[in-house]
Design a protein around this motif. Structure first.
Motif, PDB file in Angstrom:
ATOM      1  N   UNK A 203       2.559  -4.221 -13.294  1.00  0.00           N
ATOM      2  CA  UNK A 203       2.631  -3.829 -14.705  1.00  0.00           C
ATOM      3  C   UNK A 203       3.036  -2.359 -14.833  1.00  0.00           C
ATOM      4  N   UNK A 204       2.461  -1.521 -13.993  1.00  0.00           N
ATOM      5  CA  UNK A 204       2.801  -0.091 -14.028  1.00  0.00           C
ATOM      6  C   UNK A 204       4.247   0.127 -13.614  1.00  0.00           C
ATOM      7  N   UNK A 205       4.663  -0.575 -12.552  1.00  0.00           N
ATOM      8  CA  UNK A 205       6.043  -0.448 -12.099  1.00  0.00           C
ATOM      9  C   UNK A 205       7.033  -0.962 -13.128  1.00  0.00           C
ATOM     10  N   UNK A 206       6.693  -2.082 -13.779  1.00  0.00           N
ATOM     11  CA  UNK A 206       7.563  -2.643 -14.814  1.00  0.00           C
ATOM     12  C   UNK A 206       7.746  -1.667 -15.963  1.00  0.00           C
ATOM     13  N   UNK A 207       6.653  -1.028 -16.363  1.00  0.00           N
ATOM     14  CA  UNK A 207       6.722  -0.062 -17.455  1.00  0.00           C
ATOM     15  C   UNK A 207       7.567   1.149 -17.062  1.00  0.00           C
ATOM     16  N   UNK A 208       7.383   1.622 -15.823  1.00  0.00           N
ATOM     17  CA  UNK A 208       8.156   2.775 -15.357  1.00  0.00           C
ATOM     18  C   UNK A 208       9.639   2.439 -15.269  1.00  0.00           C
ATOM     19  N   UNK A 209       9.933   1.230 -14.781  1.00  0.00           N
ATOM     20  CA  UNK A 209      11.330   0.821 -14.636  1.00  0.00           C
ATOM     21  C   UNK A 209      11.983   0.621 -16.003  1.00  0.00           C
ATOM     22  N   UNK A 210      11.254   0.021 -16.936  1.00  0.00           N
ATOM     23  CA  UNK A 210      11.799  -0.173 -18.286  1.00  0.00           C
ATOM     24  C   UNK A 210      12.081   1.171 -18.947  1.00  0.00           C
ATOM     25  N   UNK A 211      11.162   2.114 -18.805  1.00  0.00           N
ATOM     26  CA  UNK A 211      11.352   3.432 -19.410  1.00  0.00           C
ATOM     27  C   UNK A 211      12.532   4.159 -18.766  1.00  0.00           C
ATOM     28  N   UNK A 212      12.631   4.072 -17.442  1.00  0.00           N
ATOM     29  CA  UNK A 212      13.716   4.760 -16.741  1.00  0.00           C
ATOM     30  C   UNK A 212      15.076   4.167 -17.099  1.00  0.00           C
ATOM     31  N   UNK A 213      15.172   2.834 -17.115  1.00  0.00           N
ATOM     32  CA  UNK A 213      16.462   2.216 -17.429  1.00  0.00           C
ATOM     33  C   UNK A 213      16.852   2.440 -18.885  1.00  0.00           C
ATOM     34  N   UNK A 237      24.457   1.175  -5.943  1.00  0.00           N
ATOM     35  CA  UNK A 237      24.363   2.204  -6.970  1.00  0.00           C
ATOM     36  C   UNK A 237      24.787   1.576  -8.290  1.00  0.00           C
ATOM     37  N   UNK A 238      23.953   0.710  -8.853  1.00  0.00           N
ATOM     38  CA  UNK A 238      24.353   0.003 -10.075  1.00  0.00           C
ATOM     39  C   UNK A 238      24.313   0.890 -11.303  1.00  0.00           C
ATOM     40  N   UNK A 239      25.267   0.662 -12.194  1.00  0.00           N
ATOM     41  CA  UNK A 239      25.247   1.300 -13.507  1.00  0.00           C
ATOM     42  C   UNK A 239      24.230   0.594 -14.393  1.00  0.00           C
ATOM     43  N   UNK A 240      23.669   1.313 -15.337  1.00  0.00           N
ATOM     44  CA  UNK A 240      22.649   0.788 -16.238  1.00  0.00           C
ATOM     45  C   UNK A 240      23.187   0.809 -17.659  1.00  0.00           C
ATOM     46  N   UNK A 241      23.273  -0.339 -18.283  1.00  0.00           N
ATOM     47  CA  UNK A 241      23.814  -0.428 -19.640  1.00  0.00           C
ATOM     48  C   UNK A 241      22.740  -0.647 -20.696  1.00  0.00           C
ATOM     49  N   UNK A 242      21.530  -1.051 -20.264  1.00  0.00           N
ATOM     50  CA  UNK A 242      20.452  -1.290 -21.216  1.00  0.00           C
ATOM     51  C   UNK A 242      19.118  -1.268 -20.480  1.00  0.00           C
ATOM     52  N   UNK A 243      18.039  -1.176 -21.249  1.00  0.00           N
ATOM     53  CA  UNK A 243      16.709  -1.191 -20.648  1.00  0.00           C
ATOM     54  C   UNK A 243      16.444  -2.537 -19.976  1.00  0.00           C
ATOM     55  N   UNK A 244      15.789  -2.503 -18.823  1.00  0.00           N
ATOM     56  CA  UNK A 244      15.434  -3.720 -18.088  1.00  0.00           C
ATOM     57  C   UNK A 244      13.927  -3.921 -18.255  1.00  0.00           C
ATOM     58  N   UNK A 245      13.554  -4.906 -19.041  1.00  0.00           N
ATOM     59  CA  UNK A 245      12.159  -5.122 -19.395  1.00  0.00           C
ATOM     60  C   UNK A 245      11.539  -6.354 -18.738  1.00  0.00           C
ATOM     61  N   UNK A 246      12.285  -7.031 -17.865  1.00  0.00           N
ATOM     62  CA  UNK A 246      11.815  -8.297 -17.309  1.00  0.00           C
ATOM     63  C   UNK A 246      10.768  -8.131 -16.226  1.00  0.00           C
ATOM     64  N   UNK A 247      10.656  -6.908 -15.667  1.00  0.00           N
ATOM     65  CA  UNK A 247       9.690  -6.697 -14.591  1.00  0.00           C
ATOM     66  C   UNK A 247      10.152  -7.198 -13.243  1.00  0.00           C
ATOM     67  N   UNK A 248      11.422  -7.530 -13.124  1.00  0.00           N
ATOM     68  CA  UNK A 248      11.952  -7.995 -11.837  1.00  0.00           C
ATOM     69  C   UNK A 248      13.428  -7.635 -11.739  1.00  0.00           C
ATOM     70  N   UNK A 249      13.936  -7.581 -10.510  1.00  0.00           N
ATOM     71  CA  UNK A 249      15.359  -7.331 -10.267  1.00  0.00           C
ATOM     72  C   UNK A 249      15.819  -8.193  -9.104  1.00  0.00           C
TER      73      UNK A 249
END
Length: 271
Positions: A203-213, A237-249
């Motif tokens: 949950x913490x990682x998902x929140x950090x990743x969503x905020x960063x993306x 080195x992927x480009x980021x076009x939107x927030x990733x909120x799914x909690x997985x990659x």
């Protein structure tokens, strides 16, 4: 004149392609071997994704696919069949118009290279292997005015998986991952070729990743990217076009089935 065929980039991930770094920045290139004896190159802190693996030639020089390295430095590559010559020049852009600037030339099999009309001697030559043109990286960097360094081992952190932003700030690492598994072939995303890993965050990682993306998606190119490392090896080195909120990659690269499973096992062991 015609362009030589070059293999397409193999390493893909959950977003899209790597960023292009402008030639004005002149960051240093760094070359190292991973613990799996794979040669990796970074431009500043940005890994270069190669369509074909670099190799060490008989002169002890690192040979890299020329189009991959040149395009990430904002250059264009042309092929002259009659002369067996690779020509490299600044890319044409909408804001700068015509390319202009210096031009650089390698002739396949010749132990010298040319900047504009000036020739320089080398101890090895550019080569073509399976329709991919390789150039010796040190001489390529010297021509273009880039610094270059070599080490035996990778230099990022020691965690199994790390995600960084364009400034080199750690977004999350293995401690934020709750599961890692090889994705069955029947369940792979359509834009992924070959074996891949699915990482699920806490949950913490998902929140950090969503905020960063969310933050990174607002950056202008070429800063709108994330660097992904696995055991110090730059994977993508992927480009980021939107927030990733799914909690997985989903992470893919030039993995074999065995290596993908090995990575998954190592990540789980570290957990």
């Amino acid at each position: 004149m015609k362009k030589l065929f070059f293999a397409s980039v193999l390493a893909l991930t959950f977003f899209c392609t790597y960023p292009v770094i402008g030639v004005e920045a002149r960051p240093e290139l760094h070359v190292y071997k991973t613990e799996h004896d794979t040669i990796r190159v970074t431009i500043g802190s940005t890994p270069v994704l190669f369509s074909v693996e670099p190799f060490i030639d008989t002169a002890g020089r690192t040979q890299v696919p020329v189009r991959d390295i040149a395009e990430q430095l904002g250059m264009e590559v042309s092929w002259f069949e009659d002369e067996k010559q690779i020509s490299i020049s600044p890319a044409v852009t909408e804001d700068k118009g015509g390319a202009g600037g210096d031009s650089y030339h390698f002739v396949i099999g010749e132990n010298r290279y040319r900047k504009n009309s000036t020739y320089y001697e080398a101890d090895t030559s550019a080569v073509i292997i399976n329709d991919t043109a390789f150039v010796p990286l040190r001489f390529f960097c010297e021509m273009l005015g880039y610094g270059i360094s070599f080490t035996d081992n990778s230099t990022p952190g020691t965690a199994a998986v790390e995600f960084y932003d364009c400034l080199g700030n750690l977004i999350l690492d293995t401690d934020d991952i709750i599961s890692c598994q090889v994705v069955p072939e029947s369940e792979r995303p359509d834009n992924v070729n070959g074996p891949c890993l699915e990482l699920r965050f806490s949950d913490e990682g998902s929140a950090a990743f969503a905020a960063a993306t969310a933050r990174i998606s607002q950056y202008a190119a070429p800063d709108d990217y994330i660097s992904i490392y696995i055991y110090g090896e730059p994977i993508s080195v992927p480009r980021v076009s939107e927030a990733i909120n799914s909690g997985k990659v989903i992470i893919s690269g030039s993995f074999t089935d065995d290596y993908a499973q090995e990575l998954a096992d190592m990540i789980l062991i570290q957990k």
